[in-house]
Design a protein around this motif. Sequence first.
Motif, PDB file in Angstrom:
ATOM      1  N   PHE A 192       0.836  -1.208   0.000  1.00  0.00           N
ATOM      2  CA  PHE A 192       0.000   0.000   0.000  1.00  0.00           C
ATOM      3  C   PHE A 192       0.870   1.256   0.000  1.00  0.00           C
ATOM      4  N   LEU A 193       1.983   1.205   0.706  1.00  0.00           N
ATOM      5  CA  LEU A 193       2.913   2.335   0.698  1.00  0.00           C
ATOM      6  C   LEU A 193       3.489   2.543  -0.699  1.00  0.00           C
ATOM      7  N   ARG A 194       3.805   1.459  -1.396  1.00  0.00           N
ATOM      8  CA  ARG A 194       4.301   1.565  -2.774  1.00  0.00           C
ATOM      9  C   ARG A 194       3.260   2.234  -3.667  1.00  0.00           C
ATOM     10  N   TYR A 195       2.005   1.885  -3.447  1.00  0.00           N
ATOM     11  CA  TYR A 195       0.925   2.493  -4.220  1.00  0.00           C
ATOM     12  C   TYR A 195       0.829   3.990  -3.951  1.00  0.00           C
ATOM     13  N   LEU A 196       0.909   4.380  -2.675  1.00  0.00           N
ATOM     14  CA  LEU A 196       0.818   5.797  -2.324  1.00  0.00           C
ATOM     15  C   LEU A 196       1.999   6.593  -2.876  1.00  0.00           C
ATOM     16  N   VAL A 197       3.185   6.014  -2.840  1.00  0.00           N
ATOM     17  CA  VAL A 197       4.376   6.700  -3.341  1.00  0.00           C
ATOM     18  C   VAL A 197       4.265   6.962  -4.842  1.00  0.00           C
ATOM     19  N   ARG A 198       3.595   6.063  -5.562  1.00  0.00           N
ATOM     20  CA  ARG A 198       3.441   6.233  -7.010  1.00  0.00           C
ATOM     21  C   ARG A 198       2.698   7.532  -7.359  1.00  0.00           C
ATOM     22  N   HIS A 199       1.919   8.069  -6.415  1.00  0.00           N
ATOM     23  CA  HIS A 199       1.193   9.307  -6.680  1.00  0.00           C
ATOM     24  C   HIS A 199       2.117  10.526  -6.703  1.00  0.00           C
ATOM     25  N   THR A 200       3.335  10.373  -6.230  1.00  0.00           N
ATOM     26  CA  THR A 200       4.262  11.508  -6.155  1.00  0.00           C
ATOM     27  C   THR A 200       5.306  11.482  -7.264  1.00  0.00           C
ATOM     28  N   ASN A 201       5.298  10.445  -8.108  1.00  0.00           N
ATOM     29  CA  ASN A 201       6.280  10.371  -9.184  1.00  0.00           C
ATOM     30  C   ASN A 201       5.576  10.078 -10.509  1.00  0.00           C
ATOM     31  N   GLN A 202       6.340   9.702 -11.520  1.00  0.00           N
ATOM     32  CA  GLN A 202       5.792   9.498 -12.856  1.00  0.00           C
ATOM     33  C   GLN A 202       5.412   8.046 -13.146  1.00  0.00           C
ATOM     34  N   ASP A 203       5.552   7.158 -12.166  1.00  0.00           N
ATOM     35  CA  ASP A 203       5.218   5.752 -12.380  1.00  0.00           C
ATOM     36  C   ASP A 203       3.704   5.541 -12.414  1.00  0.00           C
ATOM     37  N   ASP A 204       3.292   4.449 -13.048  1.00  0.00           N
ATOM     38  CA  ASP A 204       1.869   4.113 -13.169  1.00  0.00           C
ATOM     39  C   ASP A 204       1.350   3.564 -11.842  1.00  0.00           C
ATOM     40  N   GLN A 205       0.476   4.332 -11.164  1.00  0.00           N
ATOM     41  CA  GLN A 205      -0.029   3.893  -9.859  1.00  0.00           C
ATOM     42  C   GLN A 205      -1.069   2.790  -9.970  1.00  0.00           C
TER      43      GLN A 205
END
Length: 307
Positions: A192-205
């Motif tokens: 879930f933390l990995r998912y939340l972090v994706r919102h701050t970068n250019q990766d596909d969440q």
Amino acid sequence: SGSTDCICYSTVGISDPVTSALHIIVGDCQPLDVSSVHHNNTFLKYSVSLLGYGFYGDILKDSEKKRWMGPMRYDYSGFKTFLSHHYYEGTIAYQPAKHSHGSPRDKESCRTGCYICKKSEKQLAEQNKEHGLKREEGEEEWKVIKGKFLAINAVNMSCACPRSPKGLSPAAHLADGSADLILVRKCSRFDFLRYLVRHTNQDDQFDFPFVDVYRVKCFQFTSKLSEDNESNVMDIGKKRFGQFCRDHPACCCNIVNSTWNCDGETLDSSAIEVRVHCQLMKLFARGIEENCKDEAAYSQSSIEQLL
């Protein structure tokens, strides 16, 4: 104005009062989709940006008790909610937005003069004229999903903000008559933390096995507790024990119901129906112009270097 200014960021690209004032003076017009929230065929509220159950609903509910902390309450409540890692069981039924020409994962961001919004509006108008809205909704197939969810989010726009430059759904459109329904199933804290972090970068969440996203024109949600109460009204002891858990959340039992975050306001209802109304309101804005965010970020960076 607001805690995140997500509506301004999603419709203008920057939260600058002078820019917004110029849009008003020039008379720019940007149509917006609006979602209406109902319970037992009774209207409750309208939603323009975010309708969130689970993680974002719990953050809002906890932060409302700590308004004395100021803006820091969101960080505190967010960290506390992340550690609690509550999941909620229920059933989601939705109707796909077949009139929409886009997809939540097609990388096609909504920009000024968006062709997807124009095509979707035209096709939706033709469908309603030919069949009628009520008949169309009754004939289309509902898809049902049951499970345990950490977060259920429905967005009418990208919901971008300074902390999440792409937003909850980067390809969401402002005026295509649909909402992006994002389901985050029960998973580990690390995932879930990995998912939340994706919102701050250019990766596909959305590139996770526990995350599903659908473009819908309406959906319904019913919590497991509501289903149990409807199917077994004679189980008095179970109801009383469930009420005890709701009144004393410090006990070891998992909280059975969350709160809906409706554009930053709490909405306590464990069974709702949401309908998207195409271009129901108009805003003094032009939509995000190409490279608007990049230019704004570059200008801000240049100013900081000069200072």
